[in-house]
Write an enzyme that holds these catalytic residues in place. Structure first.
Site, PDB file in Angstrom:
ATOM      1  N   CYS A  70      52.727  26.976  62.345  1.00 34.00           N
ATOM      2  CA  CYS A  70      52.018  27.441  61.158  1.00 34.00           C
ATOM      3  C   CYS A  70      51.071  28.566  61.564  1.00 34.00           C
ATOM      4  CB  CYS A  70      51.232  26.295  60.522  1.00 34.00           C
ATOM      5  SG  CYS A  70      50.532  26.704  58.911  1.00 34.00           S
TER       6      CYS A  70
ATOM      7  N   GLU B 237      56.138  27.332  58.900  1.00 36.15           N
ATOM      8  CA  GLU B 237      55.434  27.870  57.738  1.00 36.15           C
ATOM      9  C   GLU B 237      54.576  29.026  58.229  1.00 36.15           C
ATOM     10  OE1 GLU B 237      52.188  25.805  55.160  1.00 36.15           O
ATOM     11  OE2 GLU B 237      54.141  25.212  54.371  1.00 36.15           O
TER      12      GLU B 237
ATOM     13  N   TYR C 234      47.020  27.059  49.829  1.00 41.87           N
ATOM     14  CA  TYR C 234      46.375  26.790  51.117  1.00 41.87           C
ATOM     15  C   TYR C 234      46.909  25.492  51.701  1.00 41.87           C
ATOM     16  CZ  TYR C 234      42.983  30.432  50.032  1.00 41.87           C
ATOM     17  OH  TYR C 234      42.388  31.649  49.742  1.00 41.87           O
ATOM     18  N   SER C 235      47.267  25.539  52.976  1.00 40.77           N
ATOM     19  CA  SER C 235      47.675  24.334  53.672  1.00 40.77           C
ATOM     20  C   SER C 235      46.494  23.367  53.727  1.00 40.77           C
ATOM     21  CB  SER C 235      48.128  24.655  55.103  1.00 40.77           C
ATOM     22  OG  SER C 235      49.236  25.522  55.095  1.00 40.77           O
TER      23      SER C 235
END
Length: 418
Positions: A376, A416, A174-175
């Site tokens: 992202c 990402e 998880y970012s």
């Protein structure tokens, strides 16, 4: 934003191929600190934050803000063309600089604890009619043992079983949604922004008709065949005081540049807002990003484009509004609400649709070597960029794909997606 235990190609490339300019947190022995260069991140000197300490390692400084590197200046190291070796346990050396890296592994995770977040309720969103309407903000106490940088990720290990029957479940990445000092600015917490995955009557099912029970938010679907994402539901159902198994940190693709005059253009869909929030906390909120006189170290422009299906799905709008109010010349934000808004010609409002309204201005910004693009979220975002900027690039005699490739090579185009 979450990713599975198998690191996606884009993330793997960014993580394994470090490069010429990422945030560093330790100045290697033998290299002078560049004290004269202005830096975005504050050093530990003058900070009230206590340094995280690493057990069993003499590599890392103590008695100072770990991520700020005590007496070290903040330096940059971006993706390299080839693979960069890990020189010491718990760090990755990138062009002579060190960043925290896989201090904790799936076989030896860190046991953190859920703590109350003083700013946000656990559930950030309200029901929209979709099964997977809920997005949560969770904060974990890591005691200063899991240092990280803005733009990195941590792994979470759910008890399982996962869809392959593995117990515990395979790690899920998880970012990180908090800045390096954490939401409480103690350098001892980390926060995640997690969407609860709930699919109805699709191919993968882990609850047959009648088996789905109410989750922490009270949502359940007893009349449907249900698939609940194992790790996302584990996280979303956590309560204050619960233990959580953490790995990492990892990731080098999404780290900020050190130049305080850089321009940061951010594109986020849904929980892809997580790394963008970590940037904005540093740039506009934390003491770590402030000068001694209270002014901000960041002198550039940060511009956020966020895409969600419903207005009820917007995340951290209160923070964005606060930053815009306090720093109107340095922060902009625009939302694309795809199922509710349309543009002037009746098209659904996706991120690229919203960006097209500012295409000339954004294109001009991208000509500057100081401008960085961060994406992202959903994979289609890159195609959306081509849709938005292809025509304007062609008009300027430039091929957009080649232009984007050149930006990536110059470490100004950071992606990402999943």
């Amino acid at each position: 934003m979450s990713r599975s235990g198998r690191v996606p190609a884009v993330l793997a490339a960014g993580a394994a191929c470090a490069g010429a300019a990422h945030w560093a947190f330790v100045t290697p022995a033998g290299l002078p600190a560049r004290e004269s260069a202005p830096q975005l991140r504050a050093t530990a000197r003058g900070s009230n934050a206590e340094a995280p300490k690493m057990t069993g390692s003499s590599v890392l400084p103590t008695g100072a803000l770990f991520v700020a590197a005590a007496a070290a200046s903040v330096a940059v190291a971006r993706r390299a063309e080839g693979e960069v070796a890990v020189k010491k346990k718990g760090v990755k050396v990138v062009h002579g600089q060190e960043i925290p890296w896989n201090i904790f592994s799936p076989k030896a995770p860190y046991q953190g604890k859920v703590v109350k977040n003083q700013k946000h309720a656990q559930t950030l969103t309200t029901p929209t009619g979709d099964a997977n309407w809920e997005t949560t903000h969770l904060t974990f106490d890591h005691g200063g043992n899991v240092p990280y940088l803005e733009g990195q990720s941590i792994g979470i290990i759910a008890p399982g079983p996962d869809k392959k029957g593995e117990t515990p479940a395979r790690i899920r990445l998880y970012s990180i949604a908090s800045s390096a000092v954490g939401d409480d600015e103690t350098s001892k917490t980390v926060s995640l922004c997690v969407k609860r995955v709930v699919d109805l009557n699709k191919e993968h099912v882990n609850r047959e008709v009648g088996e789905d029970k109410p989750d922490k938010a009270g949502t359940h679907f007893p009349e449907d065949k249900v698939y609940r994402g194992v790790c996302s539901n584990h996280i979303c159902d956590l309560s204050v005081g619960d233990d959580v198994m953490i790995t990492g940190p990892t990731g080098a693709e999404m780290l900020l540049p050190e130049d305080p005059e850089a321009n940061i253009v951010m594109l986020a869909t849904g929980t892809g807002i997580a790394p963008m929030r970590s940037y904005m906390r540093l740039l506009f909120n934390d003491k770590a990003g402030a000068n001694a006189d209270g002014s901000r170290k960041f002198k550039g422009l940060a511009w956020l484009f966020m895409g969600v299906p419903f207005a009820k799905s917007l995340l951290y709008d209160d923070e964005h509004t606060e930053y815009k109010t306090k720093y109107p010349d340095q922060f902009k934000f625009d939302y694309a609400v795809s199922r509710e808004d349309k543009n002037a010609v009746g098209q659904k409002m996706y991120i690229q649709t919203k960006m097209a309204e500012y295409a000339e201005e954004l294109w001009e910004m991208m000509q500057s070597p100081k401008t960085h693009i961060y994406m992202c979220g959903l994979k289609g975002m890159e195609a959306g960029m081509a849709e938005c900027f292809g025509p304007i690039a062609e008009k300027a005699g430039v091929n957009w794909l080649e232009f984007a490739k050149a930006m990536k090579k110059a470490d100004r185009y950071h992606v990402e997606v999943y």
